[in-house]
Design an enzyme around this catalytic site. Structure first.
Site, short mmCIF file in Angstrom:
data_model
loop_
_atom_site.label_atom_id
_atom_site.label_comp_id
_atom_site.label_asym_id
_atom_site.label_seq_id
_atom_site.Cartn_x
_atom_site.Cartn_y
_atom_site.Cartn_z
N SER A 199 90.05 9.39 31.91
CA SER A 199 89.96 10.59 32.22
C SER A 199 90.44 11.22 33.51
CB SER A 199 88.52 11.19 32.39
OG SER A 199 88.00 12.49 32.64
N TYR B 152 80.70 10.22 36.00
CA TYR B 152 81.67 10.14 34.90
C TYR B 152 83.11 9.53 35.42
CZ TYR B 152 84.51 11.29 30.69
OH TYR B 152 85.48 11.22 29.69
#
Length: 327
Positions: free
Chosen positions: A125, A149
Site C-alpha cells: 500500500s 495499516y
C-alpha cells in the site's frame, strides 16, 4: 496450475478471479505458460460460483484447519489479498495485526517450499509512506507509515523479502494507491469514501465528498490493478532486478477533477456537496500525491491514463453485472 486467492470475496479478489478465468493460464517458474487447472477462493464471505475451475473455501485464514487444508492443496501460485484496511485497523490495531501480519507469517509457513517455491503476489500500500513527502514518491523512498495499516504493510514487505531470500516463496508486491471504483454497498474504507462520488453520480444520486475540492489523491482502476498483479506474477525474476516491491504508478487527481470528469462522462450531471472529514483528511494528507515507479516499465506494470477511463471502466462493470443478473 493451482492458484490460491485469499480475500477472494473482496473488490479486488472478485475482479482478479474473473480475469484469471478469462486468461486461463499463468507463467510458471520456467517462464512457460501453464494452464490454470483450479483456483481456490478463500474468504469469510464468497459469492456463488459456477465455473468448474473454482473451489470455494468459506473460512477464516487465521484458523489452523484452514491452513492445514491449504497445505494439503499445495498451491503453485498465491495472490494474498486478505487484509484489514486503514479505518478498521485504526479502530482495532491488535485485531488488524493478527490478520495483516500474523496470518501472513502463518501463510508463508503453510505454502513455503524450498524445493518448488510458489510465486506469492501481494498488494502492499501507499500507506507505507508518510510524513514530509516530496511531490513524487518513487519505489525506494524512505518508509514512515502514519497508520497501523501502513505499518503492517511495511512489516509484510520485509517478511516477504526475507522468506524469498530463504527460498521458501518467490514474492512480488505491488504498492497500491486508492483503488476505484468499489461497486458498493458503501463501506468506511478511505477508497470507498471517494468511490462513492463516482458510484452515486453514475446512479444519478446526490453525493457527499469528504474532502476539499482541491485535495489531490493518487488513484488507479481495479482493472489496471488486476492486470498488473497478473503481470507481476508472470514477470521473469531477472526483470525484478533484485527488488521484490514496486509502486503501482498512479493517476493524480483532485476532487474537483473527479467532478469535472463525471460531468463529461456520466449521463447525469453530478450533484456533489463537499463536507470535509477531518480524520479522513489527516490520513490522506499523510500519503504521497504523486506516486511513481522507476521499476514498473521493466516488468510491464502501467498506470491509468485519464479519470474518464476509470469512470467508463466502472460503467462497463455495471453493465456486465446487470447482464449476469438478467441471465
Amino acid at each position: 496450475m493451482r492458484v490460491l486467492i485469499t480475500g477472494a470475496g473482496g473488490f479486488i479478489g472478485t475482479t482478479l478471479t474473473a480475469a484469471l478465468l478469462q486468461a486461463g493460464a499463468l507463467k510458471n517458474a520456467k517462464g512457460e505458460s501453464e494452464r490454470i487447472d483450479e483456483i481456490l477462493l478463500l474468504d469469510t464471505h464468497l459469492p456463488a460460483t459456477s465455473d468448474p475451475r473454482l473451489t470455494r473455501m468459506q473460512a477464516d485464514i487465521s484458523d489452523h484447519d484452514t491452513r492445514t487444508a491449504i497445505a494439503a492443496w499445495k498451491p503453485h501460485c498465491v495472490f494474498h489479498l486478505a487484509a484489514v484496511l486503514t479505518s478498521a485497523a485504526e479502530e482495532d490495531p491488535a485485531a488488524a495485526l493478527a490478520v495483516n501480519v500474523s496470518s501472513l507469517a502463518n501463510l508463508i509457513d503453510t505454502v513455503g517450499n524450498k524445493a518448488a517455491p510458489p510465486r506469492f503476489v501481494f498488494p502492499s500500500s501507499i500507506a507505507v509512506f508518510g510524513g514530509l513527502l516530496p511531490d513524487n514518491v518513487d519505489d525506494d523512498h524512505l518508509q514512515k507509515p502514519q497508520t497501523s495499516y501502513g505499518t503492517h504493510k511495511a512489516i509484510a514487505e520485509l517478511m516477504l523479502a526475507d522468506a524469498t531470500r530463504h527460498g521458501l516463496i518467490d514474492a512480488r508486491a505491488l504498492r497500491l494507491p486508492i483503488v476505484l471504483v468499489h461497486p458498493g454497498p458503501p463501506t468506511q474504507s478511505v477508497s470507498d469514501r471517494i468511490a462513492g462520488m463516482v458510484r452515486d453520480s453514475v446512479a444519478g444520486q446526490p453525493t457527499v465528498c469528504p474532502l476539499r475540492p482541491d485535495t489531490k489523491v493518487p488513484v488507479v482502476s481495479v482493472d489496471t490493478v488486476v492486470r498488473n498483479l497478473i503481470t507481476l506474477q508472470d514477470a521473469d525474476t531477472a526483470a525484478l532486478r533484485g527488488k521484490r516491491v514496486l509502486n503501482q504508478p498512479a493517476l493524480t487527481v483532485s476532487m474537483e477533477d473527479i467532478v469535472n470528469a463525471l460531468n463529461i462522462v456520466a449521463e447525469v450531471a453530478p450533484r456533489v456537496t463537499f463536507e470535509p472529514d477531518a480524520e479522513l483528511k489527516k490520513i490522506v494528507d499523510g500519503w504521497p500525491k504523486g506516486f511513481i515507479s522507476t521499476r514498473a516499465p521493466s516488468v510491464g506494470v502501467v498506470a491509468d491514463k485519464t479519470f474518464d477511463e476509470i469512470i467508463m471502466s466502472y460503467q462497463r462493470h455495471l453493465g456486465s453485472a446487470a447482464k449476469t443478473s438478467a441471465a
